[in-house]
Design a protein around this motif. Structure first.
Motif, mmCIF file in Angstrom:
data_model
loop_
_atom_site.group_PDB
_atom_site.id
_atom_site.type_symbol
_atom_site.label_atom_id
_atom_site.label_comp_id
_atom_site.label_asym_id
_atom_site.label_seq_id
_atom_site.Cartn_x
_atom_site.Cartn_y
_atom_site.Cartn_z
ATOM 1 N N ILE A 272 -1.825 5.985 54.547
ATOM 2 C CA ILE A 272 -3.160 5.505 54.212
ATOM 3 C C ILE A 272 -3.036 4.427 53.163
ATOM 4 O O ILE A 272 -2.430 4.636 52.108
ATOM 5 C CB ILE A 272 -4.103 6.646 53.770
ATOM 6 N N ILE A 273 -3.610 3.252 53.470
ATOM 7 C CA ILE A 273 -3.558 2.102 52.577
ATOM 8 C C ILE A 273 -5.004 1.700 52.308
ATOM 9 O O ILE A 273 -5.751 1.400 53.245
ATOM 10 C CB ILE A 273 -2.776 0.939 53.208
ATOM 11 N N ASN A 291 -5.500 13.658 61.657
ATOM 12 C CA ASN A 291 -6.664 12.808 61.864
ATOM 13 C C ASN A 291 -6.244 11.433 62.380
ATOM 14 O O ASN A 291 -6.460 11.115 63.532
ATOM 15 C CB ASN A 291 -7.464 12.682 60.563
ATOM 16 N N VAL A 292 -5.642 10.618 61.537
ATOM 17 C CA VAL A 292 -5.204 9.272 61.920
ATOM 18 C C VAL A 292 -3.776 9.066 61.435
ATOM 19 O O VAL A 292 -3.459 9.372 60.283
ATOM 20 C CB VAL A 292 -6.126 8.191 61.316
ATOM 21 N N ALA A 293 -2.927 8.522 62.281
ATOM 22 C CA ALA A 293 -1.539 8.300 61.874
ATOM 23 C C ALA A 293 -1.443 7.229 60.796
ATOM 24 O O ALA A 293 -0.799 7.418 59.765
ATOM 25 C CB ALA A 293 -0.699 7.912 63.085
ATOM 26 N N VAL A 294 -2.088 6.070 61.016
ATOM 27 C CA VAL A 294 -2.053 4.967 60.045
ATOM 28 C C VAL A 294 -3.479 4.511 59.785
ATOM 29 O O VAL A 294 -4.197 4.160 60.724
ATOM 30 C CB VAL A 294 -1.213 3.785 60.571
ATOM 31 N N VAL A 295 -3.882 4.489 58.517
ATOM 32 C CA VAL A 295 -5.222 4.045 58.139
ATOM 33 C C VAL A 295 -5.102 2.906 57.133
ATOM 34 O O VAL A 295 -4.423 3.033 56.115
ATOM 35 C CB VAL A 295 -6.045 5.187 57.497
ATOM 36 N N SER A 296 -5.781 1.788 57.426
ATOM 37 C CA SER A 296 -5.992 0.734 56.441
ATOM 38 C C SER A 296 -7.496 0.644 56.235
ATOM 39 O O SER A 296 -8.238 0.392 57.187
ATOM 40 C CB SER A 296 -5.434 -0.600 56.946
ATOM 41 N N THR A 297 -7.962 0.852 55.012
ATOM 42 C CA THR A 297 -9.398 0.933 54.776
ATOM 43 C C THR A 297 -9.741 0.374 53.399
ATOM 44 O O THR A 297 -8.880 0.261 52.527
ATOM 45 C CB THR A 297 -9.887 2.389 54.920
ATOM 46 N N GLU A 298 -11.000 0.010 53.223
ATOM 47 C CA GLU A 298 -11.505 -0.453 51.930
ATOM 48 C C GLU A 298 -10.631 -1.558 51.335
ATOM 49 O O GLU A 298 -10.235 -1.516 50.174
ATOM 50 C CB GLU A 298 -11.606 0.720 50.950
ATOM 51 N N GLY A 299 -10.320 -2.554 52.146
ATOM 52 C CA GLY A 299 -9.555 -3.691 51.633
ATOM 53 C C GLY A 299 -8.055 -3.530 51.660
ATOM 54 O O GLY A 299 -7.342 -4.351 51.079
ATOM 55 N N GLY A 300 -7.545 -2.514 52.323
ATOM 56 C CA GLY A 300 -6.098 -2.378 52.458
ATOM 57 C C GLY A 300 -5.516 -3.506 53.298
ATOM 58 O O GLY A 300 -6.176 -4.044 54.192
ATOM 59 N N VAL A 301 -4.242 -3.876 53.035
ATOM 60 C CA VAL A 301 -3.603 -4.978 53.761
ATOM 61 C C VAL A 301 -2.139 -4.633 54.049
ATOM 62 O O VAL A 301 -1.225 -5.188 53.422
ATOM 63 C CB VAL A 301 -3.670 -6.301 52.974
ATOM 64 N N PRO A 302 -1.849 -3.713 54.951
ATOM 65 C CA PRO A 302 -0.450 -3.365 55.225
ATOM 66 C C PRO A 302 0.174 -4.242 56.311
ATOM 67 O O PRO A 302 -0.530 -4.878 57.105
ATOM 68 C CB PRO A 302 -0.563 -1.922 55.715
ATOM 69 N N GLU A 303 1.500 -4.244 56.338
ATOM 70 C CA GLU A 303 2.274 -4.766 57.458
ATOM 71 C C GLU A 303 3.116 -3.610 57.983
ATOM 72 O O GLU A 303 3.875 -3.002 57.226
ATOM 73 C CB GLU A 303 3.175 -5.912 57.031
ATOM 74 N N VAL A 304 2.959 -3.317 59.267
ATOM 75 C CA VAL A 304 3.662 -2.189 59.869
ATOM 76 C C VAL A 304 4.485 -2.724 61.030
ATOM 77 O O VAL A 304 3.950 -3.364 61.943
ATOM 78 C CB VAL A 304 2.670 -1.110 60.355
ATOM 79 N N ASP A 305 5.783 -2.454 61.015
ATOM 80 C CA ASP A 305 6.678 -2.997 62.029
ATOM 81 C C ASP A 305 7.641 -1.919 62.525
ATOM 82 O O ASP A 305 8.220 -1.169 61.737
ATOM 83 C CB ASP A 305 7.477 -4.169 61.446
ATOM 84 N N GLY A 306 7.784 -1.854 63.828
ATOM 85 C CA GLY A 306 8.795 -0.983 64.411
ATOM 86 C C GLY A 306 8.540 0.494 64.218
ATOM 87 O O GLY A 306 9.482 1.267 64.057
#
Length: 566
Positions: A272-273, A291-306
């Protein structure tokens, strides 16, 4: 040369009756001292100065030093302690005020206090020791913790604060009421450790801390496995988190790098980001997220690779004004949607494969809600591969969808842009626009739909060019109600169904087909219209006819009353 002193409570010859008297004697001589302590229980406070070693003669656990209240050991100089049990409460049980302190094979029990307190500009080493109840605190100090066991801390098991630099290696930390390791405005490295049963995040970095986690196992924690907050940095490598509320949380400007790690069976989210959190996540696995494997919320900015996501509910969700870039992602066997972009968020997906999920991508929100998919494949879905709703905008480039109910859908006021995409083996249709949606497609191929290749309804607008619709059971394209649009330089082929069924609000430009083009009577044309479109002039309504212009080769076909074609 080291001076040796023997302590024995049983009055042995040339022995000191207590540890404090031996320490006073050693201090008076001003030399390095070894104080050997016979088995027993000693109720006293030890103040140690200089170069002194305290050792239990009969090995670890044979000497107990305790006080009902207050400190047990205060050290200044170059002090080492071997094999003692130190028990106290309501104070810093062991404190290092200056110099260095080494604790080996010791046991420290602190009720309502701090087990070990390393003060600024000191250096403390704990090795092969057991710490129960109390917190081990490094404040502006250097520290090394190796092969230790921290049990049931009433606070944080290990706290690294105020610019301290500490390494924690190959240790077990369990049952802490707050954190296992907390790093605040400091630097810490946690490697080869096992953490379990913490009340909040097992490992926490805050206040611009620098935290490195490697080769650790984190299980059964009530909060996050690992948390980076308040602009903290660092890395996580080769670490496994199981049964946490969140596998890893990144918030408030923190920016870690996470690699080759597993976040398994997390009760809420794997990653969660949020709140301007960043981070790069590489080659991670997230099975069974609640619930959710990867969450970006409320202005989160992740980079997810591979990364690989399997089991669980939702795959990736970008919501509430967040962003994210996701590449080389494998998602399979979920109970809900694989990709979700909502509420003013922006996400880019590239080289993604989704298998055996109800739906592929869902977008919903205002005009700032956008999703870009490139080189993505959806297989074996029980609903639609892509659904855009609200005012969201979706761009698909090189996307394939195979074996689902519907390929690409746009509804409400959404916009869907399709280029170089393939849809095959749909049970209902290849692409649909409804509501007031806009669908723009170039080089779209729909093959083997059990229903319709392309469908427009309500007041949607479909602009489709250079596209192919093959072997669609009912029709290549259907335009219903007040839907409008155009088909430019498209082809419809097959042995059954109609080429196009339309309502008179669609332009057919250079359509290539041997199947029928049918005008429905749902919306009759205006009385005696005159239509000029770089081709023939047509007066009045036209039924059951196929019309094509702008072609060098045109096939026209008439449907007779008995259903035969001439």
């Amino acid at each position: 040369m080291v001076a040796r002193y023997l302590v024995s409570p049983h009055g042995r010859r040339r022995a000191y009756p207590d540890i404090s008297s031996a320490l006073r004697a050693a201090a008076g001589r001003g030399r390095a001292a070894l104080i050997e302590i016979a088995p027993g229980r000693y109720e006293e406070e030890l103040t140690v100065h200089g170069e002194v070693q305290l050792a239990a003669v009969d090995g670890p656990g044979s000497v107990v030093v305790s006080r009902p209240r207050g400190a047990v050991l205060d050290a200044s100089g170059a002090v080492s302690v071997h094999g003692l049990v130190l028990i106290g409460r309501d104070a810093d049980i062991v404190g290092c005020h200056a110099g260095t302190l080494t604790l080996e094979q010791v046991e420290i029990r602190a009720d309502n206090g701090v087990s070990v307190h390393a003060r600024p500009n000191t250096s403390v080493t704990l090795r092969d020791s057991v710490i129960v109840h109390g917190r081990t605190l490094f404040a502006g100090a250097a520290g090394l913790v190796e092969r230790c066991r921290f049990a049931d801390a009433a606070d944080n098991a290990v706290a690294v604060i105020e610019g301290a630099r500490v390494s924690v290696r190959d240790s077990w930390i369990g049952g802490s009421r707050i954190h296992g390791v907390r790093v605040s405005n400091a630097w810490a490295q946690v490697t080869g450790c096992e953490l379990t049963g913490t009340g909040q995040a097992a490992v926490m970095a805050d206040a611009q801390a620098e935290l490195t986690v490697a080769g650790c196992v984190i299980t059964a924690v009530h909060g996050e496995g690992i948390a980076y907050i308040e602009q903290s940095r660092g890395s996580v490598d080769d670490t496994r988190v199981t049964d946490a509320q969140h596998g890893i949380a990144v918030t408030s400007g923190a920016d870690p790098v996470v690699r080759d790690s597993v976040f398994s069976e997390c009760r809420d989210t794997g990653l969660i980001i949020r709140t301007s959190g960043r981070g790069r996540f590489e080659n991670c696995e997230i099975p069974g997220a609640g619930n959710v494997a990867v969450v970006s919320t409320e202005g989160g900015v992740p980079e997810v690779d591979g990364c690989r996501i399997s089991g669980g509910n939702v795959g990736i969700a970008v919501t509430e004004g967040a962003r994210g870039r996701f590449t080389r992602i494998r998602i399979e066997d979920l109970t809900s949607t694989a990709l979700r972009v909502w509420d003013g968020s922006r996400a880019a997906f590239e080289h993604v494969r989704v298998d055996r999920c109800p739906s592929g991508l869902e977008t919903r929100g205002n005009g700032g809600t956008t999703a870009d998919l490139a080189d993505t494949a959806f297989h074996d879905l029980s609903m639609a591969a892509v659904t855009a709703l609200g005012e969201s905008r979706v761009t698909l480039t090189g996307v394939t969808a195979e074996r689902a109910v519907m390929g690409f859908c746009a509804g409400d006021d959404a916009q869907l842009f399709v280029r170089g995409c393939d849809v095959s083996t749909m049970s209902t249709g290849g692409a649909i626009g409804f509501g007031r949606a806009r669908v723009v497609a170039r080089d779209l191929t729909v093959t083997g739909s059990d229903g319709i290749g392309l469908c427009g309804k309500d007041t949607a607008y479909l602009d489709v060019a250079n596209s192919t619709f093959a072997d669609c059971a009912l029709a290549g394209a259907v335009f219903q109600e007040e839907c409008g649009g155009r088909l430019v330089d498209c082809s419809v082929s097959g042995t059954q169904g109609q080429a196009v069924q339309h309502n008179g609000r669609v332009d057919l430009v250079a359509l290539r087909t041997t199947l029928a083009v049918v005008r429905t009577a749902d919306h009759p044309a205006e009385p005696a219209p005159t239509i000029i479109h770089t081709g023939p002039v047509i007066h009045g309504d036209v039924h059951n006819s196929q019309i094509a212009w702008g072609n060098e080769n045109v096939t026209q076909q008439q449907t007779n009353e008995d259903g035969s074609h001439t």
